[in-house]
Design a protein around this motif. Structure first.
Motif, PDB file in Angstrom:
ATOM      1  N   MET A   1       4.009 -35.937  27.120  1.00 19.66           N
ATOM      2  CA  MET A   1       3.019 -36.673  27.396  1.00 19.66           C
ATOM      3  C   MET A   1       4.164 -37.843  27.974  1.00 19.66           C
ATOM      4  O   MET A   1       5.122 -38.322  28.030  1.00 19.66           O
ATOM      5  N   GLU A   2       3.145 -38.319  29.416  1.00 17.19           N
ATOM      6  CA  GLU A   2       3.847 -39.771  30.151  1.00 17.19           C
ATOM      7  C   GLU A   2       3.169 -40.698  30.209  1.00 17.19           C
ATOM      8  O   GLU A   2       2.215 -40.257  30.021  1.00 17.19           O
ATOM      9  N   TYR A   3       3.274 -42.091  30.250  1.00 17.26           N
ATOM     10  CA  TYR A   3       2.862 -43.309  30.101  1.00 17.26           C
ATOM     11  C   TYR A   3       3.703 -44.344  30.314  1.00 17.26           C
ATOM     12  O   TYR A   3       5.323 -44.672  30.343  1.00 17.26           O
ATOM     13  N   LYS A   4       3.441 -44.903  31.612  1.00 15.91           N
ATOM     14  CA  LYS A   4       3.653 -45.873  32.089  1.00 15.91           C
ATOM     15  C   LYS A   4       2.768 -47.215  31.483  1.00 15.91           C
ATOM     16  O   LYS A   4       1.571 -47.591  31.845  1.00 15.91           O
ATOM     17  N   ILE A   5       3.568 -48.445  31.393  1.00 19.27           N
ATOM     18  CA  ILE A   5       3.058 -49.928  31.145  1.00 19.27           C
ATOM     19  C   ILE A   5       3.032 -50.067  32.232  1.00 19.27           C
ATOM     20  O   ILE A   5       4.145 -50.681  33.047  1.00 19.27           O
ATOM     21  N   THR A   6       2.213 -51.187  32.769  1.00 16.44           N
ATOM     22  CA  THR A   6       1.442 -51.388  34.001  1.00 16.44           C
ATOM     23  C   THR A   6       1.054 -52.755  33.741  1.00 16.44           C
ATOM     24  O   THR A   6       0.445 -53.159  34.760  1.00 16.44           O
ATOM     25  N   ASN A   7       0.610 -53.381  32.578  1.00 19.60           N
ATOM     26  CA  ASN A   7       0.074 -54.151  32.524  1.00 19.60           C
ATOM     27  C   ASN A   7       1.041 -55.037  31.615  1.00 19.60           C
ATOM     28  O   ASN A   7       1.108 -54.257  30.272  1.00 19.60           O
ATOM     29  N   THR A   8       0.308 -56.633  31.407  1.00 15.02           N
ATOM     30  CA  THR A   8       0.799 -57.382  30.187  1.00 15.02           C
ATOM     31  C   THR A   8       0.045 -56.897  29.252  1.00 15.02           C
ATOM     32  O   THR A   8      -0.844 -56.419  29.280  1.00 15.02           O
ATOM     33  N   TRP A   9      -0.039 -57.721  28.113  1.00 13.12           N
ATOM     34  CA  TRP A   9      -0.982 -57.602  26.510  1.00 13.12           C
ATOM     35  C   TRP A   9      -2.395 -58.241  26.936  1.00 13.12           C
ATOM     36  O   TRP A   9      -3.143 -57.316  25.760  1.00 13.12           O
ATOM     37  N   ASP A  10      -2.532 -58.623  28.170  1.00 11.59           N
ATOM     38  CA  ASP A  10      -3.758 -59.340  28.215  1.00 11.59           C
ATOM     39  C   ASP A  10      -4.362 -58.572  29.549  1.00 11.59           C
ATOM     40  O   ASP A  10      -5.346 -59.918  30.071  1.00 11.59           O
ATOM     41  N   PRO A  18       7.201 -49.858  36.653  1.00 16.00           N
ATOM     42  CA  PRO A  18       6.920 -50.070  35.004  1.00 16.00           C
ATOM     43  C   PRO A  18       7.573 -48.942  34.296  1.00 16.00           C
ATOM     44  O   PRO A  18       8.401 -48.611  34.832  1.00 16.00           O
ATOM     45  N   VAL A  19       7.445 -49.628  32.840  1.00 19.21           N
ATOM     46  CA  VAL A  19       8.248 -48.968  31.848  1.00 19.21           C
ATOM     47  C   VAL A  19       7.472 -47.485  31.600  1.00 19.21           C
ATOM     48  O   VAL A  19       6.140 -47.804  31.520  1.00 19.21           O
ATOM     49  N   ILE A  20       9.144 -46.452  31.613  1.00 22.02           N
ATOM     50  CA  ILE A  20       8.057 -45.258  31.763  1.00 22.02           C
ATOM     51  C   ILE A  20       8.721 -44.654  30.126  1.00 22.02           C
ATOM     52  O   ILE A  20       9.906 -44.738  29.653  1.00 22.02           O
ATOM     53  N   ILE A  21       7.721 -44.392  29.300  1.00 22.49           N
ATOM     54  CA  ILE A  21       7.412 -43.087  27.691  1.00 22.49           C
ATOM     55  C   ILE A  21       7.580 -42.244  27.848  1.00 22.49           C
ATOM     56  O   ILE A  21       6.167 -42.117  28.177  1.00 22.49           O
ATOM     57  N   ARG A  22       8.098 -41.391  27.696  1.00 26.40           N
ATOM     58  CA  ARG A  22       7.765 -39.845  27.707  1.00 26.40           C
ATOM     59  C   ARG A  22       7.772 -39.636  25.977  1.00 26.40           C
ATOM     60  O   ARG A  22       8.864 -39.715  25.425  1.00 26.40           O
ATOM     61  N   PHE A  23       7.289 -39.003  25.402  1.00 28.21           N
ATOM     62  CA  PHE A  23       7.354 -38.075  23.511  1.00 28.21           C
ATOM     63  C   PHE A  23       7.430 -36.385  24.009  1.00 28.21           C
ATOM     64  O   PHE A  23       6.261 -36.622  25.012  1.00 28.21           O
ATOM     65  N   LYS A  24       8.379 -36.252  23.647  1.00 23.31           N
ATOM     66  CA  LYS A  24       8.092 -34.441  23.450  1.00 23.31           C
ATOM     67  C   LYS A  24       8.179 -34.403  21.641  1.00 23.31           C
ATOM     68  O   LYS A  24       8.672 -35.253  21.219  1.00 23.31           O
ATOM     69  N   GLY A  26       9.815 -31.711  19.271  1.00 28.97           N
ATOM     70  CA  GLY A  26      10.787 -30.807  19.293  1.00 28.97           C
ATOM     71  C   GLY A  26      10.822 -31.018  17.335  1.00 28.97           C
ATOM     72  O   GLY A  26       9.744 -31.275  16.514  1.00 28.97           O
ATOM     73  N   ASP A  27      11.804 -29.854  17.370  1.00 24.62           N
ATOM     74  CA  ASP A  27      12.102 -29.066  15.564  1.00 24.62           C
ATOM     75  C   ASP A  27      12.386 -30.271  14.770  1.00 24.62           C
ATOM     76  O   ASP A  27      11.419 -29.827  13.569  1.00 24.62           O
ATOM     77  N   GLN A  28      13.162 -31.536  15.231  1.00 23.92           N
ATOM     78  CA  GLN A  28      13.197 -31.952  13.926  1.00 23.92           C
ATOM     79  C   GLN A  28      12.596 -33.041  13.690  1.00 23.92           C
ATOM     80  O   GLN A  28      12.315 -33.513  12.567  1.00 23.92           O
ATOM     81  N   GLY A  29      11.510 -33.339  15.153  1.00 26.53           N
ATOM     82  CA  GLY A  29      10.895 -35.047  14.996  1.00 26.53           C
ATOM     83  C   GLY A  29      10.093 -35.214  16.450  1.00 26.53           C
ATOM     84  O   GLY A  29      10.636 -34.485  17.396  1.00 26.53           O
ATOM     85  N   LEU A  30       9.598 -36.664  16.286  1.00 29.33           N
ATOM     86  CA  LEU A  30       9.372 -35.954  17.769  1.00 29.33           C
ATOM     87  C   LEU A  30      10.569 -36.766  18.324  1.00 29.33           C
ATOM     88  O   LEU A  30      11.012 -37.995  19.003  1.00 29.33           O
ATOM     89  N   ILE A  31      10.655 -36.793  20.342  1.00 28.30           N
ATOM     90  CA  ILE A  31      11.400 -36.725  20.785  1.00 28.30           C
ATOM     91  C   ILE A  31      10.797 -38.158  22.081  1.00 28.30           C
ATOM     92  O   ILE A  31       9.866 -37.677  22.634  1.00 28.30           O
ATOM     93  N   MET A  32      11.149 -39.353  21.963  1.00 27.06           N
ATOM     94  CA  MET A  32      11.036 -40.468  22.450  1.00 27.06           C
ATOM     95  C   MET A  32      11.922 -41.417  23.673  1.00 27.06           C
ATOM     96  O   MET A  32      12.976 -41.269  22.920  1.00 27.06           O
ATOM     97  N   GLU A  33      11.509 -41.196  24.825  1.00 29.25           N
ATOM     98  CA  GLU A  33      12.454 -40.890  26.168  1.00 29.25           C
ATOM     99  C   GLU A  33      12.056 -42.661  26.574  1.00 29.25           C
ATOM    100  O   GLU A  33      10.607 -42.390  26.924  1.00 29.25           O
ATOM    101  N   VAL A  34      13.065 -42.902  26.857  1.00 31.77           N
ATOM    102  CA  VAL A  34      12.405 -44.669  26.915  1.00 31.77           C
ATOM    103  C   VAL A  34      12.917 -44.776  29.481  1.00 31.77           C
ATOM    104  O   VAL A  34      14.725 -44.433  29.277  1.00 31.77           O
TER     105      VAL A  34
END
Length: 152
Positions: A1-10, A18-24, A26-34
């Protein structure tokens, strides 16, 4: 899953890459890539790399929260370009990339909500970006933002 942060908190549009975050899974846990621009502001924390560091949110970080909305139990993961858990980070000119393995046992049971933030800058230039921001029309007069200042 890929997400892009395109807004401020408000809900103000971020006018740069944008900042890109990917979640995958894995066998041992969740892999978070920034993947993010590197602001180097404020400068790196003074703590020992890969050790717990209270107040990491006061530095340049990308963070994700995983919530069980019924019990309110949550996991907060903060990644800094210069420090973190089982974490690989690299800074190349004006960008940083990081990958963290978050063990499954760290997550509370029944996680059903998630949000992510990118934070950087100092003083008046401190910026709080959110994957799922508060819609501007839902911000109430005097509502405090993440930096404890009030709106309006």
């Amino acid at each position: 899953m890929e997400y892009k942060i395109t807004n401020t908190w408000d809900s103000i549009k971020v006018m740069r890459e944008p900042v890109i975050i990917r979640f995958k899974a894995g066998d041992q846990g969740l892999i978070m890539e920034v993947n993010s621009l590197f602001f180097d502001d404020p400068s790196a924390p003074s703590g020992e790399p890969r050790k717990p560091f209270d107040g990491l949110w006061d530095y340049e970080v990308v963070q994700s929260f995983f919530l069980n909305s019924e019990t309110k139990d949550y996991l907060e993961v903060e990644l800094c370009p210069k420090d973190c858990l089982i974490f690989e980070a690299g800074i190349n000119w004006n960008k940083w990339n990081g990958t963290a393995l978050i063990p499954w046992r760290y997550f509370p049971p029944g996680v059903d909500k998630m949000n992510s933030y990118a934070i950087h800058g100092s003083g008046i230039g401190r910026t709080y970006e959110a994957l799922y921001p508060i819609p501007r029309e839902d911000i109430e007069q005097g509502q405090a933002g993440p930096d404890k200042k009030t709106m309006g």
